[in-house]
Write an enzyme that holds these catalytic residues in place. Structure first.
Site, PDB file in Angstrom:
ATOM      1  N   ALA A  21       0.800  -1.234   0.000  1.00 11.45           N
ATOM      2  CA  ALA A  21       0.000   0.000   0.000  1.00 11.45           C
ATOM      3  C   ALA A  21       0.833   1.284   0.000  1.00 11.45           C
ATOM      4  CB  ALA A  21      -1.016   0.027   1.141  1.00 11.45           C
ATOM      5  N   ALA A  22       2.147   1.171  -0.240  1.00 15.05           N
ATOM      6  CA  ALA A  22       2.948   2.405  -0.391  1.00 15.05           C
ATOM      7  C   ALA A  22       2.406   3.214  -1.566  1.00 15.05           C
ATOM      8  CB  ALA A  22       4.414   2.055  -0.633  1.00 15.05           C
ATOM      9  N   GLY A  23       2.130   2.517  -2.653  1.00 12.02           N
ATOM     10  CA  GLY A  23       1.583   3.198  -3.833  1.00 12.02           C
ATOM     11  C   GLY A  23       0.227   3.822  -3.525  1.00 12.02           C
ATOM     12  N   ASP A  24      -0.586   3.132  -2.748  1.00 18.74           N
ATOM     13  CA  ASP A  24      -1.922   3.662  -2.400  1.00 18.74           C
ATOM     14  C   ASP A  24      -1.807   4.885  -1.490  1.00 18.74           C
ATOM     15  OD1 ASP A  24      -2.992   1.557  -3.840  1.00 18.74           O
ATOM     16  OD2 ASP A  24      -3.084   0.255  -2.088  1.00 18.74           O
TER      17      ASP A  24
HETATM   18  P1  ATP Z   1       3.224  -1.119  -3.545  1.00 23.17           P
HETATM   19  O1  ATP Z   1       2.806  -1.970  -4.702  1.00 23.17           O
HETATM   20  O2  ATP Z   1       4.249  -1.762  -2.633  1.00 23.17           O
HETATM   21  O3  ATP Z   1       2.091  -0.488  -2.820  1.00 23.17           O
HETATM   22  P2  ATP Z   1       4.168   0.578  -5.612  1.00 23.17           P
HETATM   23  O4  ATP Z   1       5.060  -0.378  -6.355  1.00 23.17           O
HETATM   24  O5  ATP Z   1       2.860   0.919  -6.190  1.00 23.17           O
HETATM   25  O6  ATP Z   1       4.005   0.132  -4.117  1.00 23.17           O
HETATM   26  P3  ATP Z   1       6.439   2.212  -5.066  1.00 23.17           P
HETATM   27  O7  ATP Z   1       7.027   2.917  -6.221  1.00 23.17           O
HETATM   28  O8  ATP Z   1       7.156   1.030  -4.527  1.00 23.17           O
HETATM   29  O9  ATP Z   1       4.924   1.938  -5.406  1.00 23.17           O
HETATM   30  O10 ATP Z   1       6.270   3.225  -3.837  1.00 23.17           O
HETATM   31  C1  ATP Z   1       5.376   4.323  -3.897  1.00 23.17           C
HETATM   32  C2  ATP Z   1       5.973   5.471  -3.120  1.00 23.17           C
HETATM   33  O11 ATP Z   1       6.157   5.063  -1.763  1.00 23.17           O
HETATM   34  C3  ATP Z   1       7.354   5.902  -3.581  1.00 23.17           C
HETATM   35  O12 ATP Z   1       7.288   6.821  -4.665  1.00 23.17           O
HETATM   36  C4  ATP Z   1       7.904   6.530  -2.314  1.00 23.17           C
HETATM   37  O13 ATP Z   1       7.379   7.829  -2.132  1.00 23.17           O
HETATM   38  C5  ATP Z   1       7.327   5.635  -1.218  1.00 23.17           C
HETATM   39  N1  ATP Z   1       8.243   4.540  -0.859  1.00 23.17           N
HETATM   40  C6  ATP Z   1       8.194   3.252  -1.257  1.00 23.17           C
HETATM   41  N2  ATP Z   1       9.186   2.523  -0.719  1.00 23.17           N
HETATM   42  C7  ATP Z   1       9.890   3.375   0.070  1.00 23.17           C
HETATM   43  C8  ATP Z   1      11.047   3.249   0.907  1.00 23.17           C
HETATM   44  N3  ATP Z   1      11.682   2.084   1.042  1.00 23.17           N
HETATM   45  N4  ATP Z   1      11.474   4.364   1.560  1.00 23.17           N
HETATM   46  C9  ATP Z   1      10.829   5.550   1.449  1.00 23.17           C
HETATM   47  N5  ATP Z   1       9.737   5.726   0.671  1.00 23.17           N
HETATM   48  C10 ATP Z   1       9.275   4.669  -0.015  1.00 23.17           C
HETATM   49  O1  RIB Z   2      -1.888  -1.977  -3.113  1.00 20.52           O
HETATM   50  C1  RIB Z   2      -2.047  -2.882  -2.062  1.00 20.52           C
HETATM   51  C2  RIB Z   2      -3.302  -3.668  -2.255  1.00 20.52           C
HETATM   52  O2  RIB Z   2      -3.183  -4.463  -3.399  1.00 20.52           O
HETATM   53  C3  RIB Z   2      -3.600  -4.632  -1.116  1.00 20.52           C
HETATM   54  O3  RIB Z   2      -4.332  -4.043  -0.087  1.00 20.52           O
HETATM   55  C4  RIB Z   2      -4.318  -5.770  -1.818  1.00 20.52           C
HETATM   56  O4  RIB Z   2      -5.674  -5.848  -1.508  1.00 20.52           O
HETATM   57  C5  RIB Z   2      -4.107  -5.521  -3.313  1.00 20.52           C
HETATM   58  O5  RIB Z   2      -5.256  -5.067  -3.892  1.00 20.52           O
END
Ligand code: ATP
Ligand code: RIB
Length: 303
Positions: free
Chosen positions: A245-248
């Site tokens: 959920a970092a992306g979310d």
């Molecule tokens: P996920 O699928 O794990 O929810 P994602 O692949 O959609 O994430 P990422 O690019 O991994 O997205 O991360 C989204 C944002 O979260 C990054 O642009 C950054 O701001 C923050 N982030 C992710 N990982 C880190 C980290 N290790 N340290 C600091 N910020 C991070």
């Molecule tokens: O982005 C994280 C989400 O991806 C999780 O909460 C899971 O439900 C999947 O949809």
């Protein structure tokens, strides 16, 4: 009062295990922890927005099961307007099987269940939610034709559209052209563009008519790309324990900052801060920070 953000998307129950590492195909390993958390990219983004203090309405579907009632109750408790979340008869709620390894990396298998039954006509019924929205936030855990219809409805009434194209899939040109801000991660960027490296992927999407790209790069931060601009906004340095959920967190916080009138650059920095906090905590929705937490974090980390 600020108008609400409208999120059209998924609600899932996440089944999360932690293990020292990800198993190989055909291998069984012991894990160390199991829990269920509310998740789903749509619901996570809606919760991120609500916790950051902006009104949010969600359109989505859950199943006619216990998870469905729990997911709606949790969303409502977060302050999300759930009037347009319905129960699909004879369907299970969406679920996600998530494995988090010791270094915080995850793999996810999503079974969409009721999310797959969100139709264009459900969106037409919720037309009033579009009319009162400040902007619309979309992801790809709902059927593609529904996502496209949501973008069309929003464009027709001139509401900005943010699309987080996750999980990655090939997108029709008409969708790409109706999105105001596309927020892929690096993997999604390459898959959507059909390219194998970042520069040509960015060029391809801009040439196809994407107006503004924000490419999230995990611990490196985010790149802002448009016809006239390429700018890296670095991530904040934190110790990541669970990046689910970092992306979310990023997308929800970006929507909040833009609704409040921040520039794209400032909005991306605010979103980097919210996402950085989220990776230091376990789970999807439990990891999402409040407005007070992000303000405190920014005060401590910006000089
Ligand atoms: P996920 O699928 O794990 O929810 P994602 O692949 O959609 O994430 P990422 O690019 O991994 O997205 O991360 C989204 C944002 O979260 C990054 O642009 C950054 O701001 C923050 N982030 C992710 N990982 C880190 C980290 N290790 N340290 C600091 N910020 C991070
Ligand atoms: O982005 C994280 C989400 O991806 C999780 O909460 C899971 O439900 C999947 O949809």
């Amino acid at each position: 009062m600020t108008k609400p953000v409208l999120v059209v998307g998924s609600l899932n129950m996440d089944m999360v295990v932690r293990a020292p590492r990800h198993p190989q195909v055909g291998e069984t390993i012991f894990g160390t922890f199991f829990n269920t958390y509310p998740g789903g990219k749509g619901a996570n983004q809606a919760v991120a927005i609500a916790r950051l203090g902006v009104a949010v309405t969600m359109i989505g579907k859950v199943g006619s099961d216990a998870f469905g009632s729990e997911l709606v109750r949790i969303a409502s408790d977060e302050g999300i307007n759930t009037d347009w979340i319905s129960h699909e008869p004879n369907q299970t709620s969406g679920i996600a099987l998530i494995t988090v390894s010791e270094n915080g990396q995850n793999t996810i298998v999503v079974v969409p269940g009721a999310n797959a039954y969100l139709t264009a006509s459900d969106l037409d019924s919720a037309h009033s939610a579009f009319e009162e929205a400040a902007l619309v936030v979309l992801q790809l855990e709902s059927p593609l034709e529904t996502v496209l219809h949501a973008a069309e409805l929003a464009q027709r009434i001139k509401i900005p559209v943010l699309l987080n194209p996750a999980p990655a899939q090939t997108l029709p040109l008409e969708l790409l052209q109706q999105v105001d801000i596309l927020i892929p991660n690096q993997h999604e960027l390459l898959q959507i563009s059909g390219q194998s490296e970042m520069d040509s992927a960015i060029e391809t999407l801009l040439r196809l008519g994407v107006k503004q790209l924000l490419i999230t790069l995990g611990e490196e931060g985010v790149i802002l790309a448009s016809v006239n601009q390429r700018l890296l906004i670095p991530a904040f340095k934190v110790t990541a324990i669970d990046t689910v959920a970092a992306g979310d967190a990023f997308v929800g916080a970006l929507a909040v900052a833009l609704t409040r009138g921040l520039s794209l650059k400032k909005a991306a920095q605010f979103a980097n801060a919210a996402a950085a906090i989220s990776v230091t905590r376990p789970g999807a929705q439990p990891s999402l920070p409040t407005q007070i937490e992000v303000r405190k974090f920014l005060k401590e980390h910006l000089h």
